[in-house]
Scaffold this motif. Structure first.
Motif, PDB file in Angstrom:
ATOM      1  N   ALA A   1       0.820  -1.204   0.000  1.00 20.88           N
ATOM      2  CA  ALA A   1       0.000   0.000   0.000  1.00 20.88           C
ATOM      3  C   ALA A   1       0.856   1.257   0.000  1.00 20.88           C
ATOM      4  N   PHE A   2       1.981   1.217   0.737  1.00 22.09           N
ATOM      5  CA  PHE A   2       2.799   2.428   0.810  1.00 22.09           C
ATOM      6  C   PHE A   2       3.702   2.578  -0.396  1.00 22.09           C
TER       7      PHE A   2
ATOM      8  N   ARG B   1       1.284   0.710  -4.584  1.00 20.80           N
ATOM      9  CA  ARG B   1      -0.057   0.943  -5.108  1.00 20.80           C
ATOM     10  C   ARG B   1      -0.154   2.333  -5.694  1.00 20.80           C
ATOM     11  N   PRO B   2      -0.684   2.499  -6.908  1.00 19.49           N
ATOM     12  CA  PRO B   2      -0.903   3.856  -7.430  1.00 19.49           C
ATOM     13  C   PRO B   2      -1.955   4.539  -6.588  1.00 19.49           C
ATOM     14  N   GLY B   3      -1.533   5.527  -5.767  1.00 16.44           N
ATOM     15  CA  GLY B   3      -2.421   6.118  -4.783  1.00 16.44           C
ATOM     16  C   GLY B   3      -3.460   7.027  -5.395  1.00 16.44           C
TER      17      GLY B   3
ATOM     18  N   SER C   1      -3.501  10.054  -5.297  1.00 12.96           N
ATOM     19  CA  SER C   1      -2.982  11.339  -5.728  1.00 12.96           C
ATOM     20  C   SER C   1      -2.802  11.414  -7.226  1.00 12.96           C
ATOM     21  N   SER C   2      -2.857  10.282  -7.927  1.00  8.40           N
ATOM     22  CA  SER C   2      -2.724  10.380  -9.382  1.00  8.40           C
ATOM     23  C   SER C   2      -4.035  10.854  -9.977  1.00  8.40           C
TER      24      SER C   2
END
Lengths: 182, 571
Positions: free
Chosen positions: A40-41, A44-46, A48-49
Motif C-alpha cells: 500500500a505504501f 499501489r498507485p495512490g 494522488s494520481s
C-alpha cells in the motif's frame, strides 16, 4: 471462579506447546499484514494520481453575440434561463440579480429589453420600453442633462457588477457593426 | 446460557491458542512492521504545492469573441489587472513599499553592481562573473572591471560614429558587456546567432543595417563581409589570451580601407586606469533604444529578424522573476549557467534576470553548441542551468540506459518517481543511504548542487519535445526542478512556462504541455482550419498578447489547445 481456575490450569498445561517454526498461522497472518502494508505504501498507485484533484471543469465562456431587440427578447429569465438587459447598446448578463430582473421581480419589465430610457428616467413603466421591436433603437435624444447623468451612473454600476455579453443593434444592422469592429 | 458460555470459551481458547504460537520469528516480523509504519509516518511530507493550485493554473476570461477562445492569463495577473510590465526599480534609499518605475536594461546592470538592496544577511552582496575556459579553468571578472569595459567600449563606438552595433560572439562576458554598452550609450544592439554560415552572416548584417561589428576572429568572414557589405564602418575584435601577441589592427592589402579595425583589449588598455569607472548618471538619460535579434528556425530557412523594445525585455525579465516562488528566488548564493545560445531571447532574458537578482553568472563559450550537459557543467557546479531540449534528452537517454542495467537502480528510481508524482515532493537530496545509492546509480556528480533547470521549446524550429514523463525522470535523475517554456520569434522571453512546483505526469495526447501563461503574456486561440473552440474543447492558432510581445500581439502560426487544467499544449 471455577471457570477462571479451569482456564489457568489449562494455560499452564499448554505452555510448552509453542514451536519455533517460521510459518505458524500467527506468523503467516502477521506476514500478510506486513506485505499488504508495504504494497500500500510503496507500490499501489495512490489516489494522488489523476483522480485526486478533481476540480470541476470551468463552465465554458459565454460567446459575445450581436443581439437585435427580437433576439434579445427570449432572455428574460423564463424557465431558468439567463437574464439579459441592454443599456446603451451593451447587453449585460444580470442573471445574478434574478430577484430584481427575473420573472416576478420589481424590474422584470427590463429583462430582455433595452432598458436605457427606463434607467434614465427612473421609471419601470411599460411606456419606457421601445414598442416596435423591428424598428430602430431608441435614440435617447430627448433626455435632459440630469436624466443622462442618472443613466451614466446606472451604466457604471452595471459595469462594476455585471458581465458584458454582447451588443444590441437594430434589426438589419448586424453586419454594419461587425464591419466597423474589424 | 450454556451455548454462549461454550462459545465464549471456544473464542477465548482460539485467540489464546493463536497468540500462544508467538515465537522469535513473530517478534521479528512485528518489529519490522512497527518500524516500517513509524518510518513512513515520520518521513511523510506535505506536497510542495496544493494539488488544487495545479488543477487550475490559468484563468480564462468569462466572455469570448466568436471565432476565438477565451483569453487565458496567469493566476498572478488576473483579468482586470494590468500585465507585468516592469522591474519596479526603486532608488537605493526608497521605502520598500514605494512604487518603482519600469526600468530598462541599464537598471539591470546598475542593480547587478549595487548588490542586494533588501535588509537582511545578504545586504550588499553581489554575484560574480565567471568564464569557463577549456576543461577546468575558471576565470573570474570583477564587476568594476566589466563596468569599465562597458564604459570604454561604449564611448569608443560612439566616438567613431557608430549607431547600430552587431554582436557576433559566443556566450561570453564580452557579449553581455557590449549589450550593456549599447544600452548605456544609446546605440542599437543587434545580436546575431553564433556559428552561422558566411552567407547567413552577410544577409543578417545587411538586413539589420549594422555599421559596427563586435566579433571574435576565426568565426567571422572578414574578407567576404568587407567585399559584400560596404556599409560596415567599424570592427572590434575580441581576442583571446593565446592570440594577443598578433597585430589585429593591420588590415590586409586591398581590403576594407574604409573599415576601422581595433581590438577590445587595445581599447580597454589604452585608456587611463581611472577612466570609465563611473556609469552614465541616471538623471538626464535618454530613452532606451531597441534591440534586434534573429530567430533561427530550421536550418536552411532564413532567420527571422525581430525588433524588441527595451520595455519588451524588461517585462519578460519581470515575468521570469515572478515565476519562481519567493522562497526559491535567485540570489547571491546561486551560480547561473546558460548552456544555450544567448542569441535566444529566452536565455538572454533569464541571464539578465540572474544578473538583476545578483546571482553569479558563468559563461561557457562552447556549451551552447555542445548539446551535452556534462560538457556544459564542467569546471563550475551551477545551481541554475538553462539547457536545450536536445541536451536534456541526451542526458535522459544515457541515464535511463545506465539505470536499466541494475535492478536496484530501477527500484530506487521507481521510489523516487513515486515521491514526485504521488506525493508531490522533490525527493530529498544529499543525506540518507537510499539517496546516496540512487545518486551513484544515475551517475550524478558528487557535490552537484543543481536546483533548477530551465529549458524551452522553440516554435517552428523543430526542437525535440519533452513529454512530462521525460521531465519527471529528469527531475529524479538530476535532483533539480525543471521548468519547460514555449518560446517564439516575436515574444521576448517565454510565452508560457510550466509551474515551478508542477511535477505531474500527464497522459492526454502525447503528454507534452507547456504550462500556463506568464504574468507578462495572455494567450488566446483563434479558429484555424479544423481546430475550433467549442463548449467542450478549445483549440486553434495560438495568439500571444502582452507587453513582452513585439508589436503587442503575435500569432505563432501553430495550432494549440487548452487542456482541462488551463495549460497550453500543441493540438
Amino acid at each position: 471462579m471455577d471457570y477462571v481456575q479451569q482456564r489457568v490450569a489449562q494455560a499452564v498445561s499448554n505452555q510448552e506447546a509453542a514451536s519455533n517454526a517460521f510459518l505458524t498461522p500467527l506468523n503467516a497472518l502477521l506476514l500478510c499484514v506486513l506485505l499488504y502494508t508495504a504494497y500500500a505504501f510503496l507500490l499501489r498507485p495512490g489516489p494522488s494520481s489523476a483522480a485526486a484533484a478533481q476540480v470541476p471543469k470551468e463552465p465554458p465562456a459565454i460567446v459575445f453575440r450581436t443581439f437585435t431587440p427580437r433576439t434579445l427578447l427570449p432572455y428574460n429569465g423564463e424557465n431558468g434561463g439567463p437574464v439579459y438587459l441592454a443599456v446603451r447598446g451593451r447587453v449585460f448578463d444580470v442573471s445574478r440579480g434574478r430577484n430584481f430582473y427575473g420573472p416576478g421581480g420589481p424590474y422584470a419589465n427590463f429583462a430582455g429589453r433595452d432598458a436605457s430610457r427606463g434607467l434614465a428616467c427612473g421609471s419601470f413603466d411599460e411606456s419606457m420600453l421601445t414598442k416596435d421591436l423591428d424598428g430602430p433603437l431608441d435614440p435617447l435624444d430627448d433626455l435632459g442633462p440630469d436624466q443622462l447623468e442618472a443613466l451614466k451612473g446606472w451604466e457604471q454600476r452595471f459595469e462594476e457588477k455585471y458581465l458584458v455579453v454582447g451588443r444590441l443593434v437594430a434589426v438589419g444592422e448586424e453586419g454594419k457593426g461587425e464591419e466597423k469592429a474589424e | 446460557m450454556g451455548f454462549f458460555d461454550n462459545l465464549l470459551l471456544r473464542l477465548d481458547e482460539s485467540v489464546t491458542g493463536l497468540f500462544g504460537q508467538w515465537n522469535l520469528w513473530t517478534t521479528v516480523i512485528a518489529t519490522v512492521f512497527a518500524g516500517f509504519l513509524t518510518y513512513q509516518i515520520a518521513t511523510r511530507q506535505e506536497p510542495d504545492t496544493h494539488p488544487f493550485l495545479l488543477a487550475r493554473q490559468a484563468e480564462g476570461s468569462p466572455v469570448r469573441q466568436p471565432g476565438e477562445s477565451a483569453v487565458y492569463r496567469s493566476q498572478g495577473a488576473p483579468h482586470g489587472m494590468p500585465l507585468n510590465s516592469g522591474l519596479n526599480v526603486k532608488e537605493p534609499g526608497a521605502s520598500k513599499w514605494a512604487r518603482g518605475r519600469d526600468g530598462d536594461l541599464r537598471d539591470v546592470w546598475r542593480q547587478a553592481v549595487a548588490g542586494v538592496q533588501e535588509d537582511g544577511p545578504t545586504k550588499g552582496a553581489t554575484g560574480r562573473l565567471l568564464t569557463v575556459l577549456g576543461i577546468d579553468k575558471v576565470v573570474e571578472h570583477r564587476l568594476d572591471d566589466v563596468t569599465r569595459q562597458i564604459n570604454l567600449i561604449g564611448q569608443h563606438i560612439l566616438d567613431q560614429g557608430g549607431n547600430r552595433v552587431a554582436i557576433y560572439l559566443p556566450n561570453s562576458v564580452e557579449l553581455i558587456a557590449t549589450l550593456f554598452a549599447c544600452s548605456f550609450y544609446n546605440l542599437t544592439a543587434v545580436i546575431l546567432p553564433f556559428d552561422q554560415s558566411d552567407d547567413a552572416v552577410i544577409s543578417m548584417l545587411r538586413r539589420s543595417a549594422a555599421d559596427t561589428v563586435v566579433t571574435a576572429p576565426g568565426s567571422f568572414p572578414f574578407d567576404l563581409v568587407v567585399k559584400n557589405y560596404p556599409s560596415l564602418r567599424q570592427l572590434i575584435w575580441v581576442v583571446d589570451e593565446g592570440s594577443k601577441h598578433l597585430d589585429w589592427n593591420e588590415v590586409p592589402q586591398g581590403t576594407g580601407g574604409s573599415v576601422n579595425v581595433s581590438t577590445w583589449q587595445d581599447i580597454v588598455n589604452d585608456s587611463p586606469v581611472d577612466a570609465g569607472k563611473a556609469l552614465p548618471p541616471l538623471e538626464g538619460q535618454k530613452e532606451p533604444r531597441d534591440v534586434t535579434v534573429f530567430w533561427v528556425s530550421k536550418p536552411g530557412q532564413p532567420e527571422e529578424m525581430v525588433r524588441f523594445t527595451s520595455a519588451n525585455f524588461v517585462s519578460a525579465i519581470a515575468a521570469q522573476l515572478f515565476a519562481i516562488p519567493t522562497a526559491q528566488r535567485m540570489g547571491p548564493s546561486d551560480v547561473f549557467l546558460p548552456a544555450d545560445s544567448l542569441a535566444n531571447t529566452h536565455t538572454l532574458v533569464l541571464t539578465l534576470a540572474a544578473l538583476f537578482s545578483n546571482a553569479s553568472v558563468a559563461f561557457n563559450s562552447v556549451a551552447a553548441q555542445a548539446h551535452d550537459l556534462a560538457v556544459a557543467t564542467r569546471g563550475v557546479s551551477p545551481t541554475i542551468l538553462v539547457a536545450t531540449p536536445a541536451a536534456l534528452l541526451k542526458t535522459h537517454k544515457e541515464t535511463s540506459a545506465r539505470l536499466d542495467a541494475s535492478l536496484l537502480g530501477r527500484a530506487l528510481h521507481r521510489l523516487q518517481t513515486r515521491q514526485l508524482t504521488q506525493n508531490g515532493v522533490m525527493p530529498a537530496a544529499g543525506d540518507g543511504l537510499l539517496s546516496g545509492a540512487y545518486a551513484a546509480a544515475v551517475g550524478r556528480p558528487a557535490g552537484s548542487k543543481l536546483r533548477l533547470i530551465l529549458t524551452a521549446e522553440r516554435v517552428g524550429a523543430d526542437t525535440p519535445r519533452l513529454s512530462s514523463a521525460v521531465l519527471s525522470d529528469l527531475r529524479a535523475f538530476t535532483g533539480a526542478r525543471i521548468m519547460y517554456a514555449l518560446t517564439a520569434a516575436k515574444v521576448a522571453g517565454a510565452a508560457t512556462q510550466t509551474a515551478f512546483y508542477d511535477y505531474r505526469v500527464v497522459a492526454d495526447g502525447d503528454g507534452v504541455h507547456f504550462g500556463p501563461p506568464l504574468t507578462s503574456t495572455e494567450i488566446l486561440l483563434r479558429d484555424m482550419g479544423q481546430w475550433k473552440t467549442t463548449d467542450e474543447s478549445r483549440a486553434g492558432e495560438i495568439i500571444v498578447r502582452g507587453p513582452c510581445v513585439a508589436g503587442n500581439q503575435a500569432a505563432l502560426g501553430v495550432a494549440g489547445r487548452i487542456r482541462d487544467d488551463n495549460t497550453l499544449a500543441y493540438a
